[in-house]
Structure formats: structure tokens, C-alpha cells
Design a protein around this motif. Sequence first.
Motif, PDB file in Angstrom:
ATOM      1  N   PHE A  36      48.288  50.032  39.966  1.00 26.58           N
ATOM      2  CA  PHE A  36      48.240  48.746  39.291  1.00 26.58           C
ATOM      3  C   PHE A  36      49.118  47.777  40.062  1.00 26.58           C
ATOM      4  O   PHE A  36      49.923  48.185  40.909  1.00 26.58           O
ATOM      5  N   ARG A  37      48.978  46.493  39.768  1.00 28.03           N
ATOM      6  CA  ARG A  37      49.850  45.512  40.412  1.00 28.03           C
ATOM      7  C   ARG A  37      50.143  44.361  39.458  1.00 28.03           C
ATOM      8  O   ARG A  37      49.360  44.080  38.554  1.00 28.03           O
ATOM      9  N   GLN A  38      51.276  43.731  39.706  1.00 23.69           N
ATOM     10  CA  GLN A  38      51.658  42.567  38.911  1.00 23.69           C
ATOM     11  C   GLN A  38      52.188  41.493  39.841  1.00 23.69           C
ATOM     12  O   GLN A  38      53.221  41.684  40.495  1.00 23.69           O
ATOM     13  N   ALA A  39      51.447  40.401  39.908  1.00 26.84           N
ATOM     14  CA  ALA A  39      51.844  39.261  40.727  1.00 26.84           C
ATOM     15  C   ALA A  39      52.815  38.384  39.936  1.00 26.84           C
ATOM     16  O   ALA A  39      52.828  38.426  38.704  1.00 26.84           O
ATOM     17  N   PRO A  40      53.603  37.567  40.631  1.00 26.75           N
ATOM     18  CA  PRO A  40      54.553  36.695  39.942  1.00 26.75           C
ATOM     19  C   PRO A  40      53.850  35.797  38.929  1.00 26.75           C
ATOM     20  O   PRO A  40      52.855  35.141  39.249  1.00 26.75           O
ATOM     21  N   GLU A  45      47.675  44.188  36.416  1.00 32.15           N
ATOM     22  CA  GLU A  45      46.243  44.442  36.468  1.00 32.15           C
ATOM     23  C   GLU A  45      45.951  45.752  37.180  1.00 32.15           C
ATOM     24  O   GLU A  45      46.711  46.214  38.036  1.00 32.15           O
ATOM     25  N   PHE A  46      44.836  46.319  36.829  1.00 24.59           N
ATOM     26  CA  PHE A  46      44.364  47.561  37.430  1.00 24.59           C
ATOM     27  C   PHE A  46      43.900  47.307  38.860  1.00 24.59           C
ATOM     28  O   PHE A  46      43.302  46.272  39.166  1.00 24.59           O
ATOM     29  N   VAL A  47      44.154  48.269  39.736  1.00 27.38           N
ATOM     30  CA  VAL A  47      43.704  48.183  41.128  1.00 27.38           C
ATOM     31  C   VAL A  47      42.716  49.302  41.459  1.00 27.38           C
ATOM     32  O   VAL A  47      41.608  49.041  41.935  1.00 27.38           O
ATOM     33  N   ALA A  48      43.110  50.547  41.206  1.00 25.06           N
ATOM     34  CA  ALA A  48      42.246  51.674  41.589  1.00 25.06           C
ATOM     35  C   ALA A  48      42.681  52.926  40.839  1.00 25.06           C
ATOM     36  O   ALA A  48      43.828  53.027  40.394  1.00 25.06           O
ATOM     37  N   ALA A  49      41.758  53.872  40.726  1.00 28.31           N
ATOM     38  CA  ALA A  49      42.059  55.154  40.092  1.00 28.31           C
ATOM     39  C   ALA A  49      41.300  56.259  40.806  1.00 28.31           C
ATOM     40  O   ALA A  49      40.283  56.010  41.467  1.00 28.31           O
ATOM     41  N   ILE A  50      41.801  57.488  40.647  1.00 30.71           N
ATOM     42  CA  ILE A  50      41.198  58.631  41.322  1.00 30.71           C
ATOM     43  C   ILE A  50      41.260  59.844  40.418  1.00 30.71           C
ATOM     44  O   ILE A  50      42.236  60.050  39.693  1.00 30.71           O
ATOM     45  N   SER A  51      40.217  60.657  40.482  1.00 28.08           N
ATOM     46  CA  SER A  51      40.109  61.842  39.636  1.00 28.08           C
ATOM     47  C   SER A  51      41.031  62.956  40.102  1.00 28.08           C
ATOM     48  O   SER A  51      41.658  62.880  41.160  1.00 28.08           O
ATOM     49  N   ILE A  92      53.972  43.322  42.884  1.00 26.94           N
ATOM     50  CA  ILE A  92      54.626  44.624  42.777  1.00 26.94           C
ATOM     51  C   ILE A  92      53.541  45.629  42.421  1.00 26.94           C
ATOM     52  O   ILE A  92      52.782  45.408  41.469  1.00 26.94           O
ATOM     53  N   TYR A  93      53.459  46.695  43.179  1.00 20.96           N
ATOM     54  CA  TYR A  93      52.438  47.722  42.972  1.00 20.96           C
ATOM     55  C   TYR A  93      53.071  48.931  42.295  1.00 20.96           C
ATOM     56  O   TYR A  93      54.112  49.428  42.725  1.00 20.96           O
ATOM     57  N   TYR A  94      52.400  49.387  41.244  1.00 21.94           N
ATOM     58  CA  TYR A  94      52.864  50.516  40.463  1.00 21.94           C
ATOM     59  C   TYR A  94      51.849  51.643  40.520  1.00 21.94           C
ATOM     60  O   TYR A  94      50.636  51.397  40.443  1.00 21.94           O
ATOM     61  N   CYS A  95      52.342  52.868  40.606  1.00 21.69           N
ATOM     62  CA  CYS A  95      51.459  54.003  40.415  1.00 21.69           C
ATOM     63  C   CYS A  95      51.640  54.518  38.991  1.00 21.69           C
ATOM     64  O   CYS A  95      52.681  54.308  38.366  1.00 21.69           O
ATOM     65  N   ALA A  96      50.596  55.153  38.493  1.00 21.98           N
ATOM     66  CA  ALA A  96      50.606  55.631  37.116  1.00 21.98           C
ATOM     67  C   ALA A  96      49.776  56.891  37.003  1.00 21.98           C
ATOM     68  O   ALA A  96      48.882  57.134  37.835  1.00 21.98           O
ATOM     69  N   ALA A  97      50.080  57.678  35.979  1.00 18.32           N
ATOM     70  CA  ALA A  97      49.364  58.933  35.735  1.00 18.32           C
ATOM     71  C   ALA A  97      48.791  58.934  34.332  1.00 18.32           C
ATOM     72  O   ALA A  97      49.421  58.442  33.391  1.00 18.32           O
TER      73      ALA A  97
END
Length: 121
Positions: A36-40, A45-51, A92-97
Motif C-alpha cells: 500500500f502507499r500513502q502520499a502526502p 491506497e492499495f498498490v498490489a497483492a500476491i497469493s 510512503i510504501y507499506y507492506c501488509a499481511a
Amino acid sequence: VQLQASGGGLVQAGGSLRLSCAASGRTFSRFVMGWFRQAPGKEREFVAAISWSGSSTYYEDSVKGRFTISRDNARNTVYLQMNSLKPDDTAIYYCAARSGMAVVRTGYDYWGQGTLVTVSS
């Protein structure tokens, strides 16, 4: 699961970066992973996901064809290869599970601390 994102930095428009997210604490291979990412001044917002296996991916429209999500379950790491970067990708890019099997943009339970990507024009 604990997540640690890295790889952000300053890059010129048109350049590339690869983000990494190292996971620990639980069985990494049983989580759907997302970026995910959050701009100033904007919402996250969502960017990408993987199985689990990496065989299925899902992208937000604005990054399709430019970004690639992948994972290495042996290394407990998920990656985001970002090519043809634009100033609008600055965030800022965030990873999530996410528990379960659905490769979707919502329902993420665990979050990393974020890594800043700045794209200059």
C-alpha cells in the motif's frame, strides 16, 4: 507476524526501485501479502497483492505494467519492483499481511512501518 519494509529512496522520474518486506513471527507462506502507499495529504491506497504461492497477483490500475509484486517464501520476503516511476508515485510504501486466501485490497491484519519513495521530476 512482524513486517519490516526497506528499499525506499530518492529516484528520478523514469527510474526504478525495488522494495523489500521481511516477515517474521508466523508462517509467512500462509499470508496473502500486499503493498500500500500513502502520499502526502492523501489517504492510504492499495498498490498490489500476491497469493500464498505467488501464482496470483492483483494490481491497482495506475501501477499495472510498471510494478511487479513477488515473494520468496524461503526468505520470508515480499518484493515490489517499481519501474518507470513517476512523481505521482511519491509516497510512503507499506507492506501488509492478510490471513486467508483472498487476494484482495482490504482486510489486512498486519502492517509494516513504511519506507519512503520520492520520485523527482
